[in-house]
Design an enzyme around this catalytic site. Sequence first.
Site, PDB file in Angstrom:
ATOM      1  N   THR A   1       0.827  -1.201   0.000  1.00  0.00           N
ATOM      2  CA  THR A   1       0.000   0.000   0.000  1.00  0.00           C
ATOM      3  C   THR A   1       0.863   1.254   0.000  1.00  0.00           C
ATOM      4  OG1 THR A   1      -1.780   1.204   1.145  1.00  0.00           O
ATOM      5  CG2 THR A   1      -0.178   0.064   2.530  1.00  0.00           C
ATOM      6  N   HIS A   2       0.326   2.301  -0.628  1.00  0.00           N
ATOM      7  CA  HIS A   2       0.944   3.627  -0.586  1.00  0.00           C
ATOM      8  C   HIS A   2       0.177   4.566   0.345  1.00  0.00           C
ATOM      9  CE1 HIS A   2       3.566   2.484  -3.785  1.00  0.00           C
ATOM     10  NE2 HIS A   2       2.660   2.530  -4.733  1.00  0.00           N
TER      11      HIS A   2
ATOM     12  N   PHE B   1      20.023  -3.845  -8.589  1.00  0.00           N
ATOM     13  CA  PHE B   1      19.244  -3.052  -9.534  1.00  0.00           C
ATOM     14  C   PHE B   1      19.270  -3.657 -10.936  1.00  0.00           C
ATOM     15  CE2 PHE B   1      18.834   0.229 -12.787  1.00  0.00           C
ATOM     16  CZ  PHE B   1      17.573   0.714 -12.476  1.00  0.00           C
TER      17      PHE B   1
ATOM     18  N   MET C   1      16.921  -6.548 -10.869  1.00  0.00           N
ATOM     19  CA  MET C   1      15.560  -6.058 -10.662  1.00  0.00           C
ATOM     20  C   MET C   1      15.017  -5.398 -11.923  1.00  0.00           C
ATOM     21  SD  MET C   1      13.965  -6.579  -7.777  1.00  0.00           S
ATOM     22  CE  MET C   1      12.732  -5.324  -8.037  1.00  0.00           C
TER      23      MET C   1
ATOM     24  N   GLY D   1      17.777   3.796 -10.351  1.00  0.00           N
ATOM     25  CA  GLY D   1      17.998   3.166  -9.055  1.00  0.00           C
ATOM     26  C   GLY D   1      19.165   3.742  -8.284  1.00  0.00           C
TER      27      GLY D   1
END
Length: 298
Positions: A114-115, A241, A244, A263
């Site tokens: 959630t943000h 990174f 990802m 990143g």
Amino acid sequence: MAEGSADFKNTDDYTTTNVINGIKYPPHVKRENLEALAKFDLRDDDIVIVAFPKSGTNWVLEIVTKTLVTSGKIGASSSDDILDKGKLEFQYSHELRPRHVILQECASPRVISTHLNLDSVPPGISNPQNKVKIIVVMRNPKDTVVSYYHFGQKCRSLDGRKPLPPWDEYFRIFLEGKNTYGCYFDHVLGWWQRRDDPHFLFLKYEDMKKDLPNAVRTVAAFLQVNLDDASIETIAHACTFANMKGILDNSRIYDRTVNARKGLVGDWKTMFTDEQKKLFDQKCKTKLEGSGLHFDFE
């Protein structure tokens, strides 16, 4: 401000995004779903990842997913599998049901993201009980605003919407706390109130960049998962990174495909003018001084 009213000129649908309880949200966050979250029940083994947008949600989600899979807590899964159902407040236009309803049918342990700020989440997240675990991810606000700006532009290009306002205006919007998901500083300081609660783990993006294996070890310990050093190193390597970026670029979730850009820590220097740096430094001092919350900016 009236629901859905515009507070900036010449910025197209950026300003007409729904405003709920004084906070601007993207179109996939709807009033009825936010109101329904008051009755969303947490399970004892739920894991929740909380972050202001562009602060490291996907990074930590990948670490959590790989930690749970490696330890056998969940079966073979990708972060796409988890995120596709776990975005608590979301409901895209093509979806018949909101994610908080879909989550009720998911097997345990659920990984929820959630943000939302502290005041908008279900009570079981703002004041967790028993074994519920909340990971709060924080990133320095200068890099956050730059990353959020580039992400927003890319998403709008994918959606065929008009671009965000120019950087100078977007900077002002962010500094005034009128961007989507509201004021960055109010968001992080709200969650920071829970720093002494053992249900919470606070991670900083910059610390993860400095020592990723230690971040993986910290997450595993918090989740009460036993991993040997080789497993920790394997997960850390998979979550660099470069790796990802490959995962996100090839995601089946469209907005993840534009998530990975650089990143870096300190990329704000490529965008900020000297005057913007002064304004932002003053804002940080005003908002964060005395809170005990500090960030590395380079």
